[in-house]
Design a protein around this motif. Structure first.
Motif, PDB file in Angstrom:
ATOM      1  N   UNK A  61       0.836  -1.201   0.000  1.00 28.80           N
ATOM      2  CA  UNK A  61       0.000   0.000   0.000  1.00 28.80           C
ATOM      3  C   UNK A  61       0.873   1.255   0.000  1.00 28.80           C
ATOM      4  N   UNK A  62       1.835   1.311   0.926  1.00 23.98           N
ATOM      5  CA  UNK A  62       2.710   2.479   1.011  1.00 23.98           C
ATOM      6  C   UNK A  62       3.513   2.653  -0.272  1.00 23.98           C
ATOM      7  N   UNK A 183      -0.433 -18.209   7.293  1.00 24.25           N
ATOM      8  CA  UNK A 183       0.130 -16.895   6.989  1.00 24.25           C
ATOM      9  C   UNK A 183      -0.722 -16.339   5.846  1.00 24.25           C
ATOM     10  N   UNK A 184      -0.793 -15.035   5.742  1.00 21.08           N
ATOM     11  CA  UNK A 184      -1.571 -14.473   4.643  1.00 21.08           C
ATOM     12  C   UNK A 184      -2.185 -13.146   4.998  1.00 21.08           C
ATOM     13  N   UNK A 185      -2.613 -12.434   3.967  1.00 20.22           N
ATOM     14  CA  UNK A 185      -3.247 -11.143   4.168  1.00 20.22           C
ATOM     15  C   UNK A 185      -4.017 -10.740   2.933  1.00 20.22           C
ATOM     16  N   UNK A 186      -4.695  -9.620   3.028  1.00 23.80           N
ATOM     17  CA  UNK A 186      -5.454  -9.102   1.882  1.00 23.80           C
ATOM     18  C   UNK A 186      -5.495  -7.591   1.951  1.00 23.80           C
ATOM     19  N   UNK A 187      -5.724  -6.982   0.792  1.00 23.05           N
ATOM     20  CA  UNK A 187      -5.806  -5.528   0.679  1.00 23.05           C
ATOM     21  C   UNK A 187      -7.124  -5.165   0.021  1.00 23.05           C
ATOM     22  N   UNK A 188      -7.814  -4.197   0.610  1.00 26.25           N
ATOM     23  CA  UNK A 188      -8.969  -3.573  -0.029  1.00 26.25           C
ATOM     24  C   UNK A 188      -8.577  -2.147  -0.384  1.00 26.25           C
ATOM     25  N   UNK A 189      -8.661  -1.822  -1.653  1.00 23.08           N
ATOM     26  CA  UNK A 189      -8.405  -0.467  -2.145  1.00 23.08           C
ATOM     27  C   UNK A 189      -9.545  -0.107  -3.082  1.00 23.08           C
ATOM     28  N   UNK A 190     -10.237   0.971  -2.807  1.00 22.23           N
ATOM     29  CA  UNK A 190     -11.435   1.324  -3.572  1.00 22.23           C
ATOM     30  C   UNK A 190     -11.102   1.870  -4.962  1.00 22.23           C
ATOM     31  N   UNK A 191      -9.941   2.497  -5.119  1.00 22.68           N
ATOM     32  CA  UNK A 191      -9.540   3.050  -6.411  1.00 22.68           C
ATOM     33  C   UNK A 191      -9.011   1.920  -7.293  1.00 22.68           C
ATOM     34  N   UNK A 192      -9.644   1.651  -8.443  1.00 18.09           N
ATOM     35  CA  UNK A 192      -9.194   0.544  -9.304  1.00 18.09           C
ATOM     36  C   UNK A 192      -7.747   0.679  -9.763  1.00 18.09           C
ATOM     37  N   UNK A 193      -7.276   1.897 -10.026  1.00 14.93           N
ATOM     38  CA  UNK A 193      -5.905   2.087 -10.483  1.00 14.93           C
ATOM     39  C   UNK A 193      -4.907   1.753  -9.374  1.00 14.93           C
ATOM     40  N   UNK A 195      -5.519  -0.256  -6.887  1.00 14.62           N
ATOM     41  CA  UNK A 195      -5.636  -1.708  -6.675  1.00 14.62           C
ATOM     42  C   UNK A 195      -4.835  -2.478  -7.719  1.00 14.62           C
ATOM     43  N   UNK A 196      -4.866  -2.012  -8.966  1.00 13.81           N
ATOM     44  CA  UNK A 196      -4.133  -2.706 -10.021  1.00 13.81           C
ATOM     45  C   UNK A 196      -2.627  -2.545  -9.831  1.00 13.81           C
ATOM     46  N   UNK A 197      -2.194  -1.385  -9.367  1.00  9.53           N
ATOM     47  CA  UNK A 197      -0.773  -1.195  -9.075  1.00  9.53           C
ATOM     48  C   UNK A 197      -0.319  -2.137  -7.977  1.00  9.53           C
ATOM     49  N   UNK A 198      -1.137  -2.251  -6.927  1.00 11.58           N
ATOM     50  CA  UNK A 198      -0.826  -3.162  -5.821  1.00 11.58           C
ATOM     51  C   UNK A 198      -0.792  -4.611  -6.322  1.00 11.58           C
ATOM     52  N   UNK A 199      -1.770  -4.970  -7.145  1.00  4.19           N
ATOM     53  CA  UNK A 199      -1.845  -6.342  -7.649  1.00  4.19           C
ATOM     54  C   UNK A 199      -0.593  -6.690  -8.466  1.00  4.19           C
ATOM     55  N   UNK A 200      -0.139  -5.750  -9.285  1.00  7.20           N
ATOM     56  CA  UNK A 200       1.031  -6.013 -10.109  1.00  7.20           C
ATOM     57  C   UNK A 200       2.299  -6.044  -9.249  1.00  7.20           C
ATOM     58  N   UNK A 201       2.379  -5.152  -8.268  1.00  8.31           N
ATOM     59  CA  UNK A 201       3.586  -5.077  -7.433  1.00  8.31           C
ATOM     60  C   UNK A 201       3.746  -6.305  -6.540  1.00  8.31           C
ATOM     61  N   UNK A 202       2.655  -7.005  -6.215  1.00  3.05           N
ATOM     62  CA  UNK A 202       2.784  -8.178  -5.333  1.00  3.05           C
ATOM     63  C   UNK A 202       3.536  -9.306  -6.015  1.00  3.05           C
ATOM     64  N   UNK A 203       3.641  -9.279  -7.350  1.00  2.39           N
ATOM     65  CA  UNK A 203       4.284 -10.363  -8.090  1.00  2.39           C
ATOM     66  C   UNK A 203       5.333  -9.803  -9.051  1.00  2.39           C
ATOM     67  N   UNK A 204       6.343  -9.133  -8.436  1.00  2.00           N
ATOM     68  CA  UNK A 204       7.524  -8.683  -9.171  1.00  2.00           C
ATOM     69  C   UNK A 204       7.240  -7.611 -10.231  1.00  2.00           C
TER      70      UNK A 204
END
Length: 378
Positions: A61-62, A183-193, A195-204
């Motif tokens: 997120x940060x 182990x595990x976690x999740x992120x809720x981000x209301x802004x689609x852009x 959220x997509x940045x976070x989704x891409x950053x989680x996997x390199x």
């Protein structure tokens, strides 16, 4: 031993894990996606991003919000150290904020205001013990100060308002949480852009995952941003799908146990106080109690342990831990320090019964009475 926290794992979880193993696909795939969608629906969100831990969630997120060197982030010291660590991961500086009071051990709005500077870029609100801060007041504060508002919702999965405060919220599924994937976690981000940045950053920072490349029959991918290896695997997602179906039921059990604790403490341990009002919105993750100022907490811990009852402390103040004390030497948070000195976390989990709560309070009352008797003799 009656434990402070205990996960509920059974036949359904075993079957879910076996199904993943039998499928031959154990890395991030269809079950992770199904879990993300189910978790989002539970919180009234459009989507979520599953990750390897709540710490990873906070870091992502940060990172995605562009917070970095030269920036400051307001954080409570009454939290697990991961909250502050995630700020250091992006090169920013955590600024510790005091709690409002022992009755409301959440970040103080007044102290947050006093600790803001021209470098302050964000505030991380921690839903301590599952209890949520006053959303509208913090949203107003963030707008006025032009700050990004982030939730550390590790203690609050399933609470309807969690994930609705600001830019994004990080949740935890560690083994002692309201639901678990080990182990595990999740992120809720209301802004689609975002959220997509976070989704891409989680996997390199990759434009496609292994399963996507298999389904599309092409091995090609690109890396467009700096990323990390923060993926959730299929085994954990399968556990999460089973646990998620019972989360609301378990949270309701926690609520009833918490209310029973409160009633009994008033009647049998009147010198002990319990933070938060009965109607405060919560996921009831922990049962914190505040012992009388003159009481030896260790004596009470030892007495309860002798009766087969585990207790613990949430939390040692982060600014007093050796590593952070070296970089925050002049930090003094009187309310946090006093609360942390007297707080004792009692057992609370859905495997417990009302009778278990009564046993804990009877033992707590006996421990406090024994101490009073010794002081009277002395």
């Amino acid at each position: 031993m009656l434990l402070v926290s205990e996960p509920i794992l059974g036949a359904e979880e075993k079957l879910a894990l076996a199904s993943v193993i039998d499928s031959g696909w154990i890395t991030m795939g269809d079950r992770v996606r199904e879990f993300e969608q189910a978790f989002a629906r539970l919180h009234g969100a459009e989507d979520s991003v599953a990750v390897s831990s709540c710490t990873a969630a906070l870091h992502l997120i940060l990172h995605a919000l562009g917070i970095g060197p030269g920036d400051e982030v307001l954080v409570p010291s009454l939290t697990f150290v991961a909250t502050a660590n995630s700020v250091l991961y992006v090169g920013a500086r955590p600024v510790f904020v005091d709690i409002a009071s022992p009755d409301v051990p959440l970040m103080s709005l007044d102290d947050a205001e006093a600790r803001c500077s021209s470098r302050t870029k964000a505030v991380i609100l921690v839903h301590f013990a599952g209890y949520l801060p006053e959303r509208e007041k913090w949203q107003s504060f963030a707008r006025r100060k032009r700050l990004l508002l982030i939730e550390d919702a590790a203690h609050a999965p399933g609470q309807p308002a969690a994930g609705t405060f600001g830019e994004a919220a990080a949740f935890s599924f560690y083994g002692n949480k309201n639901m678990t994937t080990a182990e595990g976690g999740a992120i809720i981000a209301r802004d689609p852009l975002l959220r997509e940045t976070i989704r891409r950053a989680r996997s390199h920072g990759m434009t496609s995952g292994t399963r996507q490349r298999l389904d599309s029959r092409t091995p090609d991918y690109d890396v467009t941003i700096l990323g990390f290896n923060y993926r959730m695997d299929e085994l954990r997602a399968a556990l999460g799908l089973v646990q998620l179906r019972r989360l609301q039921e378990w949270n309701d059990i926690r609520r009833r146990l918490s209310l029973h604790y409160r009633r009994l403490i008033v009647n049998h341990c009147s010198s002990v106080t319990v933070p938060f009002a009965d109607e405060w919105p919560s996921a009831y993750h922990l049962m914190p109690a505040v012992l009388p100022a003159e009481t030896s907490r260790q004596a009470v811990i030892d007495s309860l342990r002798g009766r087969g009852i585990q207790t613990t402390v949430h939390y040692p103040p982060v600014h007093r831990l050796t590593f952070y004390n070296q970089i925050c030497q002049r930090c003094h948070l009187p309310q946090t320090e006093e609360f942390a000195r007297r707080e004792l976390t009692l057992p609370l989990h859905p495997r417990m019964s009302l009778v278990d709560v009564e046993f804990v309070i009877e033992a707590l009352a006996a421990a406090l009475s024994a101490k009073a008797a010794m002081e009277a003799v002395a």
